[in-house]
Design an enzyme around this catalytic site. Structure first.
Site, mmCIF file in Angstrom:
data_model
loop_
_atom_site.group_PDB
_atom_site.id
_atom_site.type_symbol
_atom_site.label_atom_id
_atom_site.label_comp_id
_atom_site.label_asym_id
_atom_site.label_seq_id
_atom_site.Cartn_x
_atom_site.Cartn_y
_atom_site.Cartn_z
ATOM 1 N N ASN A 83 0.878 -1.027 0.059
ATOM 2 C CA ASN A 83 -0.105 -0.034 -0.120
ATOM 3 C C ASN A 83 0.914 1.414 -0.178
ATOM 4 O O ASN A 83 2.037 1.015 -0.183
ATOM 5 C CB ASN A 83 -0.956 0.025 1.352
ATOM 6 C CG ASN A 83 -2.296 0.650 1.073
ATOM 7 O OD1 ASN A 83 -2.363 1.703 0.249
ATOM 8 N ND2 ASN A 83 -3.471 0.157 1.524
ATOM 9 N N HIS A 113 23.689 1.969 12.269
ATOM 10 C CA HIS A 113 24.717 2.924 12.406
ATOM 11 C C HIS A 113 25.186 2.345 13.788
ATOM 12 O O HIS A 113 24.491 1.595 14.816
ATOM 13 C CB HIS A 113 24.283 4.312 12.654
ATOM 14 C CG HIS A 113 23.559 4.685 11.123
ATOM 15 N ND1 HIS A 113 24.213 4.990 10.293
ATOM 16 C CD2 HIS A 113 22.171 4.515 10.914
ATOM 17 C CE1 HIS A 113 23.542 5.517 9.180
ATOM 18 N NE2 HIS A 113 22.150 5.057 9.461
#
Length: 188
Positions: A83, A113
Site C-alpha cells: 500500500n 549505525h
C-alpha cells in the site's frame, strides 16, 4: 573489496562512495517517475518496476508512493502487494516471499549505525568528503505474511514503548563486529 561489496556483506562501508551514490540516484529517480505515473498507465509502471526491482515474481503491485534506496538488492516473490508509502532501504539484501501483503506506511530498514556517538558522528574521509560509518543486516520476510500499516522492520529493537534498556558502552563499539567470514556463516 569495493564499498558495494562491503555494504552487501553487512560490514562497515562508506555510504558516500561515488558508485553507491550513483546507484541510489538511479533508484530514487525511478521511484520519482513511478510515483508521478498514473495508476492506469500500467505498461509504464511495469517497465519502471522491472528497472527498479529486477528480481521480482509475477503479480507485483506497489500502490505508490514508493521509496527504495537501491531496489536491485531487494528480491520479491510472486503476488506481492504494498500500500501507500512503502519504504525499503536495501543496503543489505532484503528477501520477501510469495503472497505477502503490506499495509500503508511500512518501512523495511536494513541499515545500521554505530551505537556509540563517538563512532556515529560524521567525519571527513581520506578522499576529502564528509561521510559516516554504516553497516547493515539482511531482512527476510517469509511466504504468506501480512505486515500491517505503520510497521517498521529493523534489525535492532529497543522495546515498545521505547525506553532505555542499558547504557551504551565501549563494548558496543563497531570494532567488535565480526569479520566478513563470520557474517557469511551467520547469514546462511
Amino acid at each position: 573489496m569495493t564499498e558495494k561489496e562491503k555494504m552487501l556483506a553487512g560490514i562497515i562501508y562508506d555510504p558516500n562512495d561515488k558508485d553507491l551514490l550513483e546507484l541510489r540516484k538511479n533508484a530514487h529517480n525511478i521511484c520519482k517517475r513511478y510515483n508521478d505515473t498514473f495508476e492506469d498507465d500500467s505498461e509504464l509502471r511495469e517497465r519502471l518496476l522491472n528497472d527498479l526491482l529486477p528480481d521480482h515474481g509475477e503479480g507485483l503491485y506497489l500502490q505508490g508512493p514508493i521509496y527504495f534506496d537501491y531496489g536491485a538488492f531487494t528480491k520479491i516473490g510472486k503476488n506481492f502487494y504494498a500500500n501507500f508509502n512503502f519504504t525499503v532501504l536495501d543496503v543489505c539484501p532484503i528477501v520477501i516471499g510469495d503472497n505477502v501483503f503490506v499495509g500503508p506506511n511500512v518501512s523495511l530498514l536494513a541499515p545500521k549505525h554505530p551505537l556509540r556517538w563517538q563512532e556515529r558522528n560524521i567525519y571527513k574521509s581520506d578522499k576529502g568528503y564528509f561521510t559516516d560509518k554504516e553497516y547493515g543486516a539482511p531482512i527476510v520476510i517469509g511466504d504468506n505474511c501480512w505486515i500491517a500499516g505503520n510497521v517498521t522492520v529493523l534489525s535492532f529493537a529497543a522495546g515498545n514503548p521505547c525506553r532505555v534498556i542499558r547504557t551504551i558502552t565501549e563494548k558496543d563499539s563497531v570494532s567488535h563486529l565480526c569479520d566478513i567470514g563470520d557474517l557469511t556463516e551467520r547469514v546462511k
